[in-house]
Design a protein around this motif. Structure first.
Motif, PDB file in Angstrom:
ATOM      1  N   ILE A 226      47.981 -72.720 108.343  1.00 29.44           N
ATOM      2  CA  ILE A 226      47.006 -72.413 107.295  1.00 29.44           C
ATOM      3  C   ILE A 226      47.731 -71.961 106.021  1.00 29.44           C
ATOM      4  CG2 ILE A 226      45.189 -70.793 106.599  1.00 29.44           C
ATOM      5  CD1 ILE A 226      44.195 -70.828 109.479  1.00 29.44           C
ATOM      6  N   THR A 227      48.732 -71.094 106.180  1.00 26.47           N
ATOM      7  CA  THR A 227      49.497 -70.607 105.031  1.00 26.47           C
ATOM      8  C   THR A 227      50.203 -71.753 104.320  1.00 26.47           C
ATOM      9  OG1 THR A 227      49.875 -68.492 106.166  1.00 26.47           O
ATOM     10  CG2 THR A 227      51.286 -69.003 104.292  1.00 26.47           C
ATOM     11  N   GLY A 228      50.820 -72.644 105.096  1.00 24.39           N
ATOM     12  CA  GLY A 228      51.516 -73.780 104.504  1.00 24.39           C
ATOM     13  C   GLY A 228      50.581 -74.709 103.747  1.00 24.39           C
ATOM     14  N   LEU A 229      49.418 -75.008 104.341  1.00 21.54           N
ATOM     15  CA  LEU A 229      48.459 -75.913 103.693  1.00 21.54           C
ATOM     16  C   LEU A 229      47.893 -75.315 102.414  1.00 21.54           C
ATOM     17  CD1 LEU A 229      46.526 -77.307 106.808  1.00 21.54           C
ATOM     18  CD2 LEU A 229      48.212 -78.499 105.404  1.00 21.54           C
ATOM     19  N   LEU A 230      47.482 -74.037 102.467  1.00 22.98           N
ATOM     20  CA  LEU A 230      46.919 -73.400 101.275  1.00 22.98           C
ATOM     21  C   LEU A 230      47.974 -73.254 100.179  1.00 22.98           C
ATOM     22  CD1 LEU A 230      44.617 -70.622 102.815  1.00 22.98           C
ATOM     23  CD2 LEU A 230      43.933 -72.778 101.767  1.00 22.98           C
TER      24      LEU A 230
ATOM     25  N   SER B 288      48.226 -76.218  90.672  1.00 25.43           N
ATOM     26  CA  SER B 288      48.827 -75.450  89.576  1.00 25.43           C
ATOM     27  C   SER B 288      49.917 -76.234  88.866  1.00 25.43           C
ATOM     28  CB  SER B 288      49.432 -74.155  90.112  1.00 25.43           C
ATOM     29  OG  SER B 288      48.450 -73.399  90.788  1.00 25.43           O
ATOM     30  N   ASN B 289      50.447 -77.268  89.510  1.00 27.98           N
ATOM     31  CA  ASN B 289      51.585 -78.003  88.954  1.00 27.98           C
ATOM     32  C   ASN B 289      51.165 -79.297  88.287  1.00 27.98           C
ATOM     33  OD1 ASN B 289      54.369 -77.828  88.542  1.00 27.98           O
ATOM     34  ND2 ASN B 289      54.770 -79.370  90.107  1.00 27.98           N
TER      35      ASN B 289
ATOM     36  N   VAL C 115      48.268 -76.598  98.541  1.00 28.92           N
ATOM     37  CA  VAL C 115      47.119 -76.848  97.661  1.00 28.92           C
ATOM     38  C   VAL C 115      47.290 -76.111  96.339  1.00 28.92           C
ATOM     39  CG1 VAL C 115      44.646 -76.424  97.370  1.00 28.92           C
ATOM     40  CG2 VAL C 115      45.496 -77.354  99.521  1.00 28.92           C
ATOM     41  N   VAL C 116      47.669 -74.820  96.412  1.00 26.70           N
ATOM     42  CA  VAL C 116      47.881 -74.034  95.194  1.00 26.70           C
ATOM     43  C   VAL C 116      48.974 -74.663  94.337  1.00 26.70           C
ATOM     44  CG1 VAL C 116      48.731 -71.814  94.320  1.00 26.70           C
ATOM     45  CG2 VAL C 116      47.084 -71.864  96.196  1.00 26.70           C
TER      46      VAL C 116
ATOM     47  N   LEU D 233      53.797 -68.309  87.342  1.00 28.65           N
ATOM     48  CA  LEU D 233      52.433 -68.141  87.842  1.00 28.65           C
ATOM     49  C   LEU D 233      52.265 -68.791  89.219  1.00 28.65           C
ATOM     50  CD1 LEU D 233      50.309 -68.720  84.608  1.00 28.65           C
ATOM     51  CD2 LEU D 233      50.517 -66.597  85.907  1.00 28.65           C
ATOM     52  N   ILE D 234      52.871 -69.976  89.394  1.00 25.42           N
ATOM     53  CA  ILE D 234      52.805 -70.643  90.700  1.00 25.42           C
ATOM     54  C   ILE D 234      53.490 -69.798  91.764  1.00 25.42           C
ATOM     55  CG2 ILE D 234      53.574 -72.664  92.005  1.00 25.42           C
ATOM     56  CD1 ILE D 234      53.279 -74.298  89.444  1.00 25.42           C
TER      57      ILE D 234
END
Length: 302
Positions: free
Chosen positions: A286-290, A298-299, A293-294, A225-226
């Motif tokens: 932005i992609t790396g930060l988000l 999620s972990n 965060v996910v 899922l991650i």
């Protein structure tokens, strides 16, 4: 004392490295080098004014300052995230349900191979073709409006592509159709890798199918899922072809479907490589930060 002859030990490690060489060479030339050059050019003023080439002149962080001072960057980031979320939520729900059905041996579903092939087919269709199809279907004189008027649900053609939320919904729906099959296959592979003895023990203990899904299947699917969420987020932030073709590159209505990559494309089309490089670096951050965060949320361990 007799000498013991040692057999020749065959090492296959070197063959693994040899087969990796083509990938490493292609990655270095076409991905890693351009990535560093993009970072480098983001610190330069480099654009074309008419027939005159301006630059490249070193300007430091001026390109980044100019982008952040312009409120458009925040509007387009919001547009991109909204359309990604609108497509991802139904995608993950439908994929989980289909994956659970197809991987449950007790259901004994017939024609599984056929349905697995059908749900994956939209992923093989080019996004440009998908966008052109939906543009034709949902235009004012298109089949959808004709059907709705014949059913008596509307009295005049509805302007799907002139309404902010209907246009966003079309973009999200197309992304959902193109990617839910791929997500289903990934989740189903994860479900089939779960030890069946866990399900048998739960069944003996009297657990319902809902309890088994939420207490066993979902927790053990967390790594998959991650992975699905992060890759989908990266793909969502790079959303370009569907809204570009559906709105003819304008991001209408009222720039509500203009994405970050469409904004980047405008800089590259106008030969403003310095601003384009700076925007690419911002998108990368932005992609790396988000994604981080996910991954963190999620972990978390219960």
């Amino acid at each position: 004392m007799a000498k013991v002859k040692r057999g020749k030990v065959v090492s296959y490690n070197k063959w693994g490295y040899i087969f990796l060489i083509p990938f490493i060479v292609v990655y270095l030339i076409f991905q890693l080098v351009p990535l560093f050059r993009t970072f480098y050019y983001s610190f330069f003023e480099n654009y074309r004014s008419g027939l005159t080439q301006i630059g490249p002149n070193f300007v430091g962080l001026q390109n980044f300052i100019t982008i952040f001072k312009n409120p458009d960057i925040w509007i387009y980031t919001e547009n991109t995230l909204i359309m990604w979320i609108m497509g991802f939520i139904p995608q993950i729900i439908v994929s989980l349900v289909l994956g659970a059905w197809f991987s449950d041996p007790s259901l004994r579903l017939k024609g599984q191979r056929f349905f697995k092939t059908v749900i994956y087919l939209p992923n093989l269709i080019m996004a440009a073709a998908f966008a052109m199809l939906f543009f034709t279907l949902f235009s004012e004189g298109g089949p959808i409006n004709e059907i709705l008027m014949q059913l008596g649900w509307i009295s005049e053609p509805y302007k799907f592509l002139s309404n902010e939320w209907s246009t966003r919904s079309l973009v999200a729906f197309m992304n959902f159709l193109m990617w839910f099959g791929n997500t289903t296959i990934l989740l189903m592979a994860g479900m089939m890798g779960i030890d069946t003895s866990l399900f048998e023990a739960a069944e003996v203990d009297g657990a319902t199918s809902t309890q088994v899904f939420f207490k066993i299947t979902l927790p053990l699917l967390r790594p998959i899922l991650i992975y699905v969420m992060i890759t989908s987020l990266i793909g969502g932030l790079q959303m370009f072809d569907v809204p570009q073709i559906l709105t003819n590159g304008t991001g209408d209505p009222m720039r509500s479907t203009m994405t970050l990559i469409m904004y980047l494309n405008k800089h590259l089309f106008s030969k403003n490589y310095g601003m384009g490089g700076a925007l690419s670096v911002i998108l990368f951050i932005i992609t790396g930060l988000l994604s981080l965060v996910v991954f963190k949320f999620s972990n978390k361990k219960d």
